[in-house]
Motif scaffolding. Structure first.
Motif, short mmCIF file in Angstrom:
data_model
loop_
_atom_site.label_atom_id
_atom_site.label_comp_id
_atom_site.label_asym_id
_atom_site.label_seq_id
_atom_site.Cartn_x
_atom_site.Cartn_y
_atom_site.Cartn_z
N ARG A 16 0.97 -1.17 0.16
CA ARG A 16 0.38 -0.28 0.16
C ARG A 16 0.84 1.70 0.05
N THR A 17 1.39 1.53 -0.85
CA THR A 17 2.16 2.72 -1.54
C THR A 17 1.67 3.47 -2.81
N ALA A 18 2.36 4.87 -2.81
CA ALA A 18 1.59 5.78 -3.95
C ALA A 18 1.93 5.33 -4.80
N PRO A 19 3.29 4.93 -5.68
CA PRO A 19 3.61 4.13 -6.49
C PRO A 19 2.84 2.48 -6.87
N GLN A 20 2.47 1.70 -5.50
CA GLN A 20 1.74 1.01 -6.09
C GLN A 20 -0.19 0.92 -6.65
N ARG A 21 -0.27 2.39 -5.75
CA ARG A 21 -2.13 2.70 -6.06
C ARG A 21 -1.68 3.04 -7.43
N ARG A 22 -0.77 4.00 -7.79
CA ARG A 22 -0.84 4.60 -9.41
C ARG A 22 -1.69 3.15 -10.42
N TRP A 23 -0.06 2.64 -10.37
CA TRP A 23 -0.02 1.11 -11.01
C TRP A 23 -0.76 0.15 -10.94
N GLU A 24 -1.53 0.09 -9.94
CA GLU A 24 -2.58 -1.26 -9.66
C GLU A 24 -3.58 -0.50 -10.58
N ARG A 25 -4.28 0.69 -10.70
CA ARG A 25 -5.46 1.16 -11.87
C ARG A 25 -5.04 1.74 -12.45
N LEU A 26 -3.79 1.73 -13.15
CA LEU A 26 -3.38 1.90 -14.26
C LEU A 26 -3.42 0.19 -15.22
N VAL A 27 -3.18 -0.36 -13.84
CA VAL A 27 -2.80 -2.36 -14.98
C VAL A 27 -4.30 -2.69 -15.14
N PHE A 282 2.55 10.48 17.03
CA PHE A 282 3.25 9.88 15.72
C PHE A 282 2.22 8.42 16.36
N CYS A 283 1.92 7.72 14.17
CA CYS A 283 0.61 7.11 14.23
C CYS A 283 2.06 5.77 13.45
N ASP A 284 1.47 4.76 13.60
CA ASP A 284 2.70 3.49 12.73
C ASP A 284 1.70 4.16 11.65
N PRO A 285 1.96 3.29 10.24
CA PRO A 285 1.65 3.20 9.23
C PRO A 285 -0.11 2.47 9.37
N VAL A 286 -1.08 3.17 8.37
CA VAL A 286 -2.32 2.23 8.35
C VAL A 286 -2.41 2.26 7.06
N HIS A 287 -3.80 1.36 7.27
CA HIS A 287 -3.83 0.71 5.40
C HIS A 287 -5.44 0.46 5.49
N GLY A 288 -6.28 1.06 4.02
CA GLY A 288 -7.66 0.63 4.41
C GLY A 288 -8.22 1.34 4.71
N ASP A 289 -9.57 0.84 5.95
CA ASP A 289 -10.47 2.03 6.62
C ASP A 289 -9.92 2.62 7.94
N GLU A 290 -8.98 2.39 7.62
CA GLU A 290 -7.85 3.27 8.85
C GLU A 290 -7.68 4.23 9.08
N VAL A 291 -6.82 4.52 7.37
CA VAL A 291 -6.47 5.50 6.85
C VAL A 291 -7.71 6.96 6.97
N TRP A 292 -8.86 6.95 6.59
CA TRP A 292 -9.70 7.23 6.93
C TRP A 292 -10.12 8.20 8.46
N ASP A 293 -10.38 6.45 9.06
CA ASP A 293 -10.63 6.69 10.56
C ASP A 293 -9.68 8.06 11.11
N HIS A 294 -8.43 8.57 10.41
CA HIS A 294 -7.71 9.57 11.12
C HIS A 294 -8.09 10.81 10.07
N TYR A 295 -8.32 10.77 9.23
CA TYR A 295 -9.34 11.83 8.26
C TYR A 295 -9.99 12.46 9.27
N ARG A 296 -10.80 11.84 9.72
CA ARG A 296 -12.24 11.44 10.35
C ARG A 296 -11.79 12.75 11.34
N TRP A 297 -11.05 12.60 12.32
CA TRP A 297 -10.38 12.71 13.35
C TRP A 297 -10.15 14.71 12.91
N ALA A 298 -9.63 14.68 12.03
CA ALA A 298 -8.58 15.57 11.54
C ALA A 298 -9.99 17.03 12.02
#
Length: 408
Positions: A16-27, A282-298
């Motif tokens: 789950r990285t920025a290059p992965q997101r770009r290329w998984e969808r382009l593929v 500081f928080c560890d990296p997260v994936h999936g719905d946990e990403v949106w939970d951090h933005y909901r907090w903000a």
């Protein structure tokens, strides 16, 4: 005959990285357009891969089938120190291992090699020349300008790296950039042809978030992403730490992710008292719905790049499009093309100047609960210009045209 493309990349599904997101969808777009796709990538880095998906990313002599029916050919991942030198050495080892792995896969019509892992494009050039097929270089970062500004150019290895980048860019049959500003820089260096397919986001995977109700004086900032030299997060920590909490202001900064500078940033937060007061966490990296939970907090999502490196004037962080899609207020420490893109969101506050000026701007935001509104216009702009499915269609058309030209 089915068209076939081979992609060499340092990061791919199930990471789950920025290059992965770009290329998984382009593929996925290439597959929808009728292409057979072979991806050559290192075994998944456990630090960037959800625990329940790590088994799918392990090294295997046999290719595995990816999420869109592509065949993924893994090389061993050599994990070294989490530093600039350590990461480059890991990328160099991966680039060397990619060559035999790519050459034993079915012969493609085209090879696409993508940075930021610099040795990958050198591996792509070797494979393309060995196969006598066209090479497409996908430049996600402004190399070699970024190398000079990061001072990785010093010494023989740095000079060799810069020469290799420029040489491959000039010899490739097509170079694709993610910003028009960098595309123009390459044209000025006699690199041709150059096309721009920007970074983007799959909007169908990005929720629209509501505005958090807050009292005057409160402000929550969330940063999710890499903690490296390019992000200049130290200035944000110092700015938040300097805001006087005894004057009714409660500004909090949450930093989520990993990177070579994370421990140094933690020491800055400790030295300024920001950790002890809770102003910075500081928080560890997260994936999936946990990403949106951090933005909901903000109340506001932070995007930050160094403003003292000229190459960042034509750099747009891939996170930018995701934040615009959320609709949340954005606090942006960026310049140039990134600032132009964010200007379409209408609910962006730009953080510029020194630590004292940034602290003053954040204090003003905190004082007014209505200063961080949700606005749908950024999402509308992304839907028209930076939705990954549409970008994938454009990429497929570029590759089809190059393939047709090569066959002539």
């Amino acid at each position: 005959m089915t068209p076939r493309v081979q992609l060499l990349t340092h990061s791919y599904w199930p990471e789950r990285t920025a290059p992965q997101r770009r290329w998984e969808r382009l593929v996925a777009s290439l597959r929808e357009d009728g292409w057979a796709v072979d991806v050559v990538a290192p075994a998944a880095n456990k630090h960037h891969t959800p625990v329940h998906h790590r088994e799918q990313g392990r090294f295997s002599l046999r290719p595995v089938i990816g999420p869109s029916g592509e065949r993924v050919h893994r090389t061993p991942y050599v994990l070294l120190r989490n530093s600039r030198a350590g990461r480059f050495a890991s990328d160099l080892a991966s680039g060397v291992l990619m060559v035999p792995r790519a050459l034993t896969a079915p012969k493609p019509d085209l090879v696409v090699a993508t940075v930021p892992a610099l040795p990958t494009i050198c591996a792509g050039w070797v494979v393309a020349r060995a196969r006598r097929i066209p090479l497409v270089v996908d430049m996600r970062d402004a190399w070699p300008e970024l190398a000079r500004e990061a001072e990785v150019r010093a010494g023989p290895l740095g000079r060799l790296m810069e020469a290799a980048v420029i040489s491959v860019q000039r010899r490739a049959e097509l170079v694709v950039t993610v910003t028009e500003g960098f595309a123009q820089r390459l044209r000025e260096r006699q690199v041709s042809p150059v096309e721009t397919i920007s970074n983007g986001v799959a909007l169908d995977q990005v929720p629209q978030l509501d505005q958090r109700r807050r009292a005057p004086g409160e402000l929550r900032l969330a940063y999710l992403g890499n903690h490296g030299e390019s992000q200049a997060l130290e200035r944000m920590i110092r700015a938040v730490a300097s805001i006087p909490r005894d004057q009714g202001l409660d500004v909090r900064l949450r930093l989520v992710g990993s990177g070579t500078q994370k421990e140094q940033l933690r020491q800055v937060a400790l030295a300024t008292g920001a950790l002890a007061s809770g102003a910075v966490e500081f928080c560890d990296p997260v994936h999936g719905d946990e990403v949106w939970d951090h933005y909901r907090w903000a109340d506001s999502a932070l995007v930050s790049l160094r403003t003292d490196w000229a190459s960042f004037a034509w750099t747009v962080p891939s996170k930018t499009f995701e934040l615009m899609g959320l609709g949340k207020h954005i606090s942006a420490a960026v310049t140039g093309e990134a600032a132009w893109v964010l200007g379409h969101a209408q609910n962006v506050t730009y953080l510029s100047g020194d630590t004292e000026q940034i602290a003053a701007t954040l204090s003003q935001l905190a004082a007014d609960p209505d200063s961080t509104p949700v606005d749908p216009r950024g999402r509308s702009w992304v839907a028209e210009y930076a939705d990954l499915p549409g970008l994938g269609t454009r990429y497929a058309a570029l590759l089809a045209a190059l393939r047709a030209e090569a066959h002539r």
